[in-house]
Enzyme design. Structure first.
Site, PDB file in Angstrom:
ATOM      1  N   HIS A 206     -87.996  22.157  31.421  1.00 57.56           N
ATOM      2  CA  HIS A 206     -89.215  21.548  30.877  1.00 57.56           C
ATOM      3  C   HIS A 206     -88.972  20.051  30.756  1.00 57.56           C
ATOM      4  O   HIS A 206     -88.458  19.571  29.737  1.00 57.56           O
ATOM      5  CB  HIS A 206     -89.562  22.178  29.519  1.00 57.56           C
ATOM      6  CG  HIS A 206     -90.858  21.722  28.937  1.00 57.56           C
ATOM      7  ND1 HIS A 206     -91.580  22.463  28.021  1.00 57.56           N
ATOM      8  CD2 HIS A 206     -91.586  20.589  29.134  1.00 57.56           C
ATOM      9  CE1 HIS A 206     -92.671  21.807  27.679  1.00 57.56           C
ATOM     10  NE2 HIS A 206     -92.691  20.640  28.327  1.00 57.56           N
TER      11      HIS A 206
ATOM     12  N   HIS B 178     -90.867  16.379  32.154  1.00 55.44           N
ATOM     13  CA  HIS B 178     -91.907  15.646  32.901  1.00 55.44           C
ATOM     14  C   HIS B 178     -91.255  14.400  33.466  1.00 55.44           C
ATOM     15  O   HIS B 178     -90.778  13.551  32.697  1.00 55.44           O
ATOM     16  CB  HIS B 178     -93.049  15.264  31.967  1.00 55.44           C
ATOM     17  CG  HIS B 178     -93.684  16.432  31.278  1.00 55.44           C
ATOM     18  ND1 HIS B 178     -94.825  17.041  31.740  1.00 55.44           N
ATOM     19  CD2 HIS B 178     -93.305  17.133  30.165  1.00 55.44           C
ATOM     20  CE1 HIS B 178     -95.138  18.060  30.941  1.00 55.44           C
ATOM     21  NE2 HIS B 178     -94.231  18.135  29.976  1.00 55.44           N
TER      22      HIS B 178
ATOM     23  N   HIS C  91     -98.040  25.071  29.684  1.00 49.47           N
ATOM     24  CA  HIS C  91     -97.818  24.718  28.282  1.00 49.47           C
ATOM     25  C   HIS C  91     -98.789  25.570  27.451  1.00 49.47           C
ATOM     26  O   HIS C  91     -99.991  25.640  27.776  1.00 49.47           O
ATOM     27  CB  HIS C  91     -98.158  23.252  28.030  1.00 49.47           C
ATOM     28  CG  HIS C  91     -97.128  22.264  28.510  1.00 49.47           C
ATOM     29  ND1 HIS C  91     -96.616  22.275  29.770  1.00 49.47           N
ATOM     30  CD2 HIS C  91     -96.544  21.215  27.862  1.00 49.47           C
ATOM     31  CE1 HIS C  91     -95.740  21.276  29.888  1.00 49.47           C
ATOM     32  NE2 HIS C  91     -95.673  20.615  28.749  1.00 49.47           N
TER      33      HIS C  91
ATOM     34  N   ASP D 144     -88.380  17.653  27.540  1.00 53.31           N
ATOM     35  CA  ASP D 144     -89.813  17.332  27.641  1.00 53.31           C
ATOM     36  C   ASP D 144     -90.025  15.916  28.221  1.00 53.31           C
ATOM     37  O   ASP D 144     -90.242  15.775  29.425  1.00 53.31           O
ATOM     38  CB  ASP D 144     -90.485  17.484  26.272  1.00 53.31           C
ATOM     39  CG  ASP D 144     -91.983  17.785  26.360  1.00 53.31           C
ATOM     40  OD1 ASP D 144     -92.503  17.908  27.481  1.00 53.31           O
ATOM     41  OD2 ASP D 144     -92.625  17.897  25.294  1.00 53.31           O
ATOM     42  N   ASP D 145     -89.978  14.892  27.359  1.00 49.55           N
ATOM     43  CA  ASP D 145     -90.190  13.500  27.786  1.00 49.55           C
ATOM     44  C   ASP D 145     -89.095  12.646  27.150  1.00 49.55           C
ATOM     45  O   ASP D 145     -89.337  11.901  26.191  1.00 49.55           O
ATOM     46  CB  ASP D 145     -91.574  13.028  27.322  1.00 49.55           C
ATOM     47  CG  ASP D 145     -92.681  13.891  27.890  1.00 49.55           C
ATOM     48  OD1 ASP D 145     -92.992  13.736  29.076  1.00 49.55           O
ATOM     49  OD2 ASP D 145     -93.209  14.739  27.151  1.00 49.55           O
TER      50      ASP D 145
ATOM     51  N   GLU E 159     -98.111  24.817  21.855  1.00 53.93           N
ATOM     52  CA  GLU E 159     -97.444  23.598  21.363  1.00 53.93           C
ATOM     53  C   GLU E 159     -98.270  23.128  20.165  1.00 53.93           C
ATOM     54  O   GLU E 159     -97.796  23.171  19.036  1.00 53.93           O
ATOM     55  CB  GLU E 159     -97.394  22.529  22.465  1.00 53.93           C
ATOM     56  CG  GLU E 159     -96.718  21.229  22.026  1.00 53.93           C
ATOM     57  CD  GLU E 159     -96.799  20.117  23.093  1.00 53.93           C
ATOM     58  OE1 GLU E 159     -97.632  20.204  24.007  1.00 53.93           O
ATOM     59  OE2 GLU E 159     -96.009  19.147  22.978  1.00 53.93           O
TER      60      GLU E 159
HETATM   61  N1  ADE Z   1     -97.287  15.851  29.167  1.00 55.77           N
HETATM   62  C1  ADE Z   1     -96.096  15.293  28.982  1.00 55.77           C
HETATM   63  N2  ADE Z   1     -95.508  15.832  27.899  1.00 55.77           N
HETATM   64  C2  ADE Z   1     -96.338  16.759  27.399  1.00 55.77           C
HETATM   65  C3  ADE Z   1     -96.307  17.649  26.309  1.00 55.77           C
HETATM   66  N3  ADE Z   1     -95.265  17.717  25.458  1.00 55.77           N
HETATM   67  N4  ADE Z   1     -97.361  18.441  26.089  1.00 55.77           N
HETATM   68  C4  ADE Z   1     -98.414  18.384  26.895  1.00 55.77           C
HETATM   69  N5  ADE Z   1     -98.501  17.565  27.931  1.00 55.77           N
HETATM   70  C5  ADE Z   1     -97.475  16.756  28.192  1.00 55.77           C
HETATM   71 ZN    ZN Z   2     -94.163  19.222  28.229  1.00 62.04          ZN
END
Ligand code: ADE
Ligand code: ZN
Length: 330
Positions: free
Chosen positions: A9, A11, A189, A270-271, A192
Site C-alpha cells: 500500500h 502511492h 481503499h 501509504d504516502d 479508512e
Molecule cells: N491517496 C493517497 N493516499 C490516500 C489515502 N490514504 N486514502 C485515500 N486516497 C489516497
Molecule cells: Zn492509500
C-alpha cells in the site's frame, strides 16, 4: 539488516519528498506556492484525509515528463530497498495527471523506466496498480481503463482511492467488472474514513481480493469474522492513520486487536513523504507503541508476501518467505 518485507500500500505520488518537488519544479519551470522545503514541510499538518489530498494533488503539478516519474519511482525504490523491501506493489493515480494534460503513456512509461530496472538496481521486484479516483465520475474511471489498454502488460491490477466518504464502492461496479474481464487484480481503499459497509460492498460488488486500510472493520464483528474466514488481507498504514486522524495516537491503533482477532494484516507506509516514515519506520513505530513481539513482527512480514500478487511467480514468493523465516532479529 532490516526485516525482509513486501510493501502493498504505497502511492508513488505520496513518495514525493520536498527536495525532489523543488528540484522538479525548477526543472519544469513550475512555481510552487512555498518559499522552500522548510516552509513546505510546515504545511504537512493534516486534519483529515481531504486536507492531505489537497496538498498531495497540488504538489503533483511538478510531475510532467517521463523522467520526472522515473526519478520519483527510483527514489522510492532506493529508500524502500534500504528498509528491507524485497517486493513493492505500487499505486499510481493516472487521473491526477491526465487531468493536467499529462498523457497516460508518459506516466506509465516513466514509472516503467524505474520499475523495469528495479530488480537489478535495487533488488526489489515490483507490480503496478492503477487507482481510480473515487471522487471523480464512474465514466471517468471507465475512460481511464480504456486509456490504459495499451499498457496493460505493465499493470497488474486496479485500485480505488481519494476521498472515501460519500463515494461508496458500488459507484465503480462497471469499471471493476471490466477490469476483471481484462484479467486485472482488484483492490480498493475501504474503511479508512468510510463505514464498515463500504468494506462489505468492496468485497461483494467490486470483488476485491485485498482491502486497503480496512480499519473500521473492527466496528462490525460479523465483518471481522468474514474477513478472517475468507483470509482477506488488509493493508494497514499506521503512521498514515495517525497523521490523518483516523486514530488519535499510535498506542490506540487497533492493529494489535486486529492481529489478535486473526485478521491477515500487513503494515505499509501509504504516502511516506507526507506521514513521517517509510515502511520499516511503520513497523518500528507499531512495535514500540503496541509492544508487538518479534514473532508478531515476523508474522506481519510473512503476511506481506502471502498477500502479494505473486501468483505468477510462486518460486519467488517461497524464496521471500524463506528469507523471513530465516531472519535473525538483533
Ligand atoms: N491517496 C493517497 N493516499 C490516500 C489515502 N490514504 N486514502 C485515500 N486516497 C489516497
Ligand atoms: Zn492509500
Amino acid at each position: 539488516m532490516p526485516l525482509p518485507k513486501a510493501e502493498l500500500h504505497l502511492h508513488v505520488e505520496g513518495t514525493l519528498e520536498p527536495e525532489l518537488a523543488f528540484r522538479l519544479a525548477e526543472r519544469n519551470g513550475v512555481r510552487l506556492p512555498y518559499a522552500d522545503t522548510e516552509e513546505l514541510r510546515k504545511a504537512y499538518q493534516f486534519d483529515d484525509l481531504q486536507s492531505f489530498l489537497d496538498l498531495y494533488y497540488e504538489l503533483m503539478a511538478v510531475l510532467r515528463t517521463e523522467q520526472d516519474f522515473a526519478d520519483l519511482a527510483d527514489a522510492y525504490l532506493a529508500r524502500a530497498a534500504a528498509q528491507g523491501v524485497r517486493h513493492a506493489e505500487i499505486f499510481f493515480d493516472p487521473q491526477a495527471h491526465t487531468a493536467r494534460g499529462v498523457p497516460m503513456g508518459t506516466v506509465v512509461e516513466g514509472l516503467w523506466r524505474a520499475l523495469g530496472r528495479s530488480e537489478e538496481n535495487h533488488g526489489v521486484s515490483t507490480r503496478l496498480i492503477m487507482c481510480f479516483l473515487r471522487d471523480e465520475s464512474a465514466d471517468s474511471a471507465l475512460e481511464t481503463l480504456e486509456a490504459a489498454r495499451p499498457y496493460l502488460d505493465r499493470i497488474t491490477g486496479v485500485g480505488l482511492d481519494s476521498a472515501e466518504v460519500g463515494h461508496p464502492p458500488a459507484k465503480f461496479r462497471e469499471v471493476y467488472a471490466a477490469a476483471a474481464a481484462l484479467g486485472l487484480r482488484r483492490v480498493a481503499h475501504a474503511g479508512e474514513e468510510g463505514p464498515p459497509a463500504y468494506i462489505t460492498e468492496a468485497l461483494d460488488v467490486l470483488g476485491v481480493e485485498r482491502v486497503d486500510h480496512g480499519l473500521r472493520c473492527m466496528e462490525d464483528p460479523a465483518l471481522v469474522e468474514r474477513l478472517v474466514r475468507e483470509r482477506i488481507p488488509l493493508t494497514v498504514c499506521p503512521l498514515s492513520n495517525v497523521r490523518l486522524r483516523a486514530v488519535d495516537v499510535l498506542p490506540e491503533h487497533p492493529l494489535a486487536a486486529m492481529i489478535t482477532a486473526g485478521l491477515l494484516c500487513t503494515v505499509n507506509s501509504d504516502d511516506p513523504a507526507y506521514f513521517g516514515g517509510y515502511v520499516a519506520d511503520n513497523y518500528h513505530a507499531v512495535r514500540d507503541a503496541l509492544g508487538l513481539s518479534k514473532e508478531q513482527m515476523r508474522e506481519l512480514a510473512r503476511n506481506s508476501f502471502l498477500a502479494s500478487f505473486l501468483e505468477d511467480d510462486e518460486e519467488r514468493r517461497a524464496r521471500y518467505l524463506a528469507e523471513v523465516d530465516a531472519y535473525e532479529f538483533s
